[in-house]
Design a protein around this motif. Structure first.
Motif, PDB file in Angstrom:
ATOM      1  N   TRP A 123      69.732  30.743  30.028  1.00 54.79           N
ATOM      2  CA  TRP A 123      69.373  31.079  31.397  1.00 54.79           C
ATOM      3  C   TRP A 123      68.712  32.448  31.505  1.00 54.79           C
ATOM      4  CZ3 TRP A 123      71.404  35.353  33.773  1.00 54.79           C
ATOM      5  CH2 TRP A 123      72.572  35.899  33.213  1.00 54.79           C
ATOM      6  N   GLN A 124      69.049  33.362  30.604  1.00 51.90           N
ATOM      7  CA  GLN A 124      68.418  34.688  30.668  1.00 51.90           C
ATOM      8  C   GLN A 124      66.904  34.584  30.464  1.00 51.90           C
ATOM      9  OE1 GLN A 124      71.023  33.915  28.667  1.00 51.90           O
ATOM     10  NE2 GLN A 124      72.611  35.499  28.742  1.00 51.90           N
ATOM     11  N   ARG A 125      66.477  33.721  29.553  1.00 48.84           N
ATOM     12  CA  ARG A 125      65.036  33.534  29.321  1.00 48.84           C
ATOM     13  C   ARG A 125      64.362  32.956  30.561  1.00 48.84           C
ATOM     14  NH1 ARG A 125      62.044  29.309  28.254  1.00 48.84           N
ATOM     15  NH2 ARG A 125      63.893  27.977  27.976  1.00 48.84           N
ATOM     16  N   VAL A 126      65.027  31.998  31.200  1.00 51.47           N
ATOM     17  CA  VAL A 126      64.469  31.397  32.419  1.00 51.47           C
ATOM     18  C   VAL A 126      64.340  32.442  33.520  1.00 51.47           C
ATOM     19  CG1 VAL A 126      64.846  29.665  34.214  1.00 51.47           C
ATOM     20  CG2 VAL A 126      65.389  29.129  31.835  1.00 51.47           C
ATOM     21  N   ALA A 127      65.378  33.268  33.674  1.00 49.23           N
ATOM     22  CA  ALA A 127      65.334  34.301  34.709  1.00 49.23           C
ATOM     23  C   ALA A 127      64.194  35.288  34.452  1.00 49.23           C
ATOM     24  CB  ALA A 127      66.670  35.034  34.775  1.00 49.23           C
ATOM     25  N   ARG A 128      64.018  35.693  33.207  1.00 51.77           N
ATOM     26  CA  ARG A 128      62.947  36.648  32.885  1.00 51.77           C
ATOM     27  C   ARG A 128      61.568  36.026  33.105  1.00 51.77           C
ATOM     28  NH1 ARG A 128      66.504  37.790  28.314  1.00 51.77           N
ATOM     29  NH2 ARG A 128      67.477  39.849  28.587  1.00 51.77           N
ATOM     30  N   ARG A 129      61.457  34.741  32.897  1.00 53.08           N
ATOM     31  CA  ARG A 129      60.155  34.073  33.011  1.00 53.08           C
ATOM     32  C   ARG A 129      59.776  33.798  34.458  1.00 53.08           C
ATOM     33  NH1 ARG A 129      56.047  32.326  34.052  1.00 53.08           N
ATOM     34  NH2 ARG A 129      54.762  30.724  33.034  1.00 53.08           N
ATOM     35  N   TRP A 130      60.750  33.424  35.302  1.00 62.94           N
ATOM     36  CA  TRP A 130      60.410  32.888  36.605  1.00 62.94           C
ATOM     37  C   TRP A 130      60.886  33.698  37.798  1.00 62.94           C
ATOM     38  CZ3 TRP A 130      56.856  29.299  36.405  1.00 62.94           C
ATOM     39  CH2 TRP A 130      56.787  28.437  35.296  1.00 62.94           C
ATOM     40  N   PHE A 131      61.895  34.553  37.616  1.00 63.28           N
ATOM     41  CA  PHE A 131      62.497  35.216  38.769  1.00 63.28           C
ATOM     42  C   PHE A 131      61.851  36.579  39.027  1.00 63.28           C
ATOM     43  CE2 PHE A 131      66.895  32.950  38.655  1.00 63.28           C
ATOM     44  CZ  PHE A 131      66.251  31.734  38.801  1.00 63.28           C
ATOM     45  N   SER A 132      62.084  37.104  40.227  1.00 61.48           N
ATOM     46  CA  SER A 132      61.555  38.425  40.568  1.00 61.48           C
ATOM     47  C   SER A 132      62.274  39.501  39.759  1.00 61.48           C
ATOM     48  CB  SER A 132      61.743  38.699  42.058  1.00 61.48           C
ATOM     49  OG  SER A 132      63.114  38.880  42.363  1.00 61.48           O
ATOM     50  N   VAL A 133      61.657  40.685  39.705  1.00 58.75           N
ATOM     51  CA  VAL A 133      62.263  41.796  38.959  1.00 58.75           C
ATOM     52  C   VAL A 133      63.627  42.136  39.538  1.00 58.75           C
ATOM     53  CG1 VAL A 133      62.019  44.239  38.376  1.00 58.75           C
ATOM     54  CG2 VAL A 133      60.027  42.727  38.252  1.00 58.75           C
ATOM     55  N   ALA A 134      63.739  42.148  40.865  1.00 61.34           N
ATOM     56  CA  ALA A 134      65.024  42.479  41.491  1.00 61.34           C
ATOM     57  C   ALA A 134      66.095  41.445  41.140  1.00 61.34           C
ATOM     58  CB  ALA A 134      64.848  42.570  43.008  1.00 61.34           C
ATOM     59  N   GLU A 135      65.719  40.165  41.126  1.00 60.19           N
ATOM     60  CA  GLU A 135      66.678  39.118  40.768  1.00 60.19           C
ATOM     61  C   GLU A 135      67.083  39.217  39.306  1.00 60.19           C
ATOM     62  OE1 GLU A 135      65.252  35.615  43.890  1.00 60.19           O
ATOM     63  OE2 GLU A 135      64.220  35.887  41.974  1.00 60.19           O
ATOM     64  N   GLN A 136      66.115  39.472  38.449  1.00 63.21           N
ATOM     65  CA  GLN A 136      66.431  39.660  37.032  1.00 63.21           C
ATOM     66  C   GLN A 136      67.429  40.797  36.850  1.00 63.21           C
ATOM     67  OE1 GLN A 136      62.991  39.879  34.351  1.00 63.21           O
ATOM     68  NE2 GLN A 136      61.767  38.956  35.969  1.00 63.21           N
ATOM     69  N   ASP A 137      67.194  41.880  37.572  1.00 69.90           N
ATOM     70  CA  ASP A 137      68.033  43.073  37.410  1.00 69.90           C
ATOM     71  C   ASP A 137      69.495  42.760  37.680  1.00 69.90           C
ATOM     72  OD1 ASP A 137      68.372  46.073  37.166  1.00 69.90           O
ATOM     73  OD2 ASP A 137      69.090  45.773  39.222  1.00 69.90           O
ATOM     74  N   TRP A 138      69.801  42.137  38.834  1.00 70.22           N
ATOM     75  CA  TRP A 138      71.215  41.934  39.141  1.00 70.22           C
ATOM     76  C   TRP A 138      71.814  40.771  38.362  1.00 70.22           C
ATOM     77  CZ3 TRP A 138      73.608  37.704  41.234  1.00 70.22           C
ATOM     78  CH2 TRP A 138      72.858  36.784  41.962  1.00 70.22           C
ATOM     79  N   LEU A 139      71.026  39.742  38.068  1.00 71.48           N
ATOM     80  CA  LEU A 139      71.570  38.619  37.300  1.00 71.48           C
ATOM     81  C   LEU A 139      71.867  39.014  35.856  1.00 71.48           C
ATOM     82  CD1 LEU A 139      69.408  35.657  38.638  1.00 71.48           C
ATOM     83  CD2 LEU A 139      71.902  35.793  38.712  1.00 71.48           C
ATOM     84  N   LEU A 140      70.946  39.715  35.217  1.00 70.10           N
ATOM     85  CA  LEU A 140      71.173  40.107  33.824  1.00 70.10           C
ATOM     86  C   LEU A 140      72.280  41.148  33.721  1.00 70.10           C
ATOM     87  CD1 LEU A 140      67.448  40.254  32.636  1.00 70.10           C
ATOM     88  CD2 LEU A 140      69.138  38.471  32.175  1.00 70.10           C
ATOM     89  N   ARG A 141      72.388  41.991  34.749  1.00 67.14           N
ATOM     90  CA  ARG A 141      73.468  42.971  34.762  1.00 67.14           C
ATOM     91  C   ARG A 141      74.823  42.292  34.967  1.00 67.14           C
ATOM     92  NH1 ARG A 141      74.244  45.309  39.411  1.00 67.14           N
ATOM     93  NH2 ARG A 141      72.009  45.187  39.864  1.00 67.14           N
ATOM     94  N   THR A 142      74.861  41.292  35.835  1.00 73.20           N
ATOM     95  CA  THR A 142      76.104  40.551  36.074  1.00 73.20           C
ATOM     96  C   THR A 142      76.478  39.698  34.872  1.00 73.20           C
ATOM     97  OG1 THR A 142      75.551  40.447  38.431  1.00 73.20           O
ATOM     98  CG2 THR A 142      77.228  38.920  37.639  1.00 73.20           C
TER      99      THR A 142
END
Length: 253
Positions: A123-142
């Motif tokens: 899921w981290q790869r999907v988030a980095r590919r498709w999500f906004s920078v702000a969404e990546q920041d909190w999801l990867l941090r969580t």
């Protein structure tokens, strides 16, 4: 199956319908399929054929349950099943994943998506590919795959409800760490609800005057279709829905 009303007048609250596929897929083509559906079924085999039959069977049972008409009198429009041909006035959305099918019905735009709650893909790869920078920041941090799936199903349901595909559109709904939802549709009346049912995250997005402050009805889990997919009235099964989210989608600009 008893309908929600005695005629085909739509209800104001969107509804979610779920079922598992038949235990054994019959090779015959059901006579209730439309010509368009029968043609599509002819090109499918194995689990894809079973998924297709299950979702088409569920569409008819969902429309019957929502409108009060017999399932044999209900069918979707040709092509992608986004609305009912009969009875008119209903919007539809379908999703299927790992032994569960879902159909949403409503009087306004609806979009539904389901995912196994224990899915742990990259899921981290999907988030980095498709999500906004702000969404990546909190999801990867969580670093929580379950939180990612909540966001993913929200975005998928949003795109279905707004009639768009994934490519280039996943950032049209922005999700903050506290699940404030901002969408690119400027007209109001959009809302989202997510719940946990039988180990699946089930997410619905809908639009309409009834959306503001409302919540969809609890999902209805139907008994699986018979092996020959006859349009018999299925029994509702015991179903517990734990709500994860119920929120307005605000215009982003």
């Amino acid at each position: 199956m008893a309908g929600a009303s005695s005629d085909s007048n739509p209800e104001s609250i969107p509804r979610i319908w779920l079922c598992q596929p038949a235990k054994k897929a019959d090779e015959a083509t059901p006579d209730w399929l439309t010509p368009d559906e029968a043609q599509r079924l002819a090109g499918l085999k194995g689990h894809r054929r079973q998924e297709f039959l299950t979702t088409r069977w569920l569409i008819r049972q969902a429309l019957a349950g929502a409108s009060g008409l017999p399932a044999s009198d209900c069918c979707p429009v040709p092509g992608r099943p986004t609305a009912a041909a009969t009875p008119p006035g209903w919007h539809l959305s379908i999703s299927h994943c790992q032994n569960l099918a879902a159909c949403a019905t409503g009087t306004g735009a609806v979009g539904i998506d389901i995912e196994p709650a224990r899915r742990r893909a990259d899921w981290q790869r999907v988030a980095r590919r498709w999500f906004s920078v702000a969404e990546q920041d909190w999801l990867l941090r969580t670093d929580d795959a379950f939180e990612f799936l909540k966001v993913w199903t929200l975005k998928e349901a949003w795109l279905k409800a707004t009639g768009r595909g994934i490519a280039g559109n996943l950032q049209t709904l922005r999700v903050s760490a506290d699940f404030e939802l901002l969408g690119d549709q400027q007209q109001g009346g959009w809302r989202a609800g997510s719940c946990l049912v039988a180990g699946f995250i089930v997410t619905l997005v809908w639009q309409g005057p009834e959306a503001a402050g409302g919540q969809p009805a609890a999902p209805t889990l139907l008994a699986p279709p018979p092996d020959d997919c006859r349009l018999v009235a299925p029994e509702p099964l015991a179903c517990t829905a734990d709500w994860l989210l119920n929120a307005d989608i605000h215009p982003s600009g």
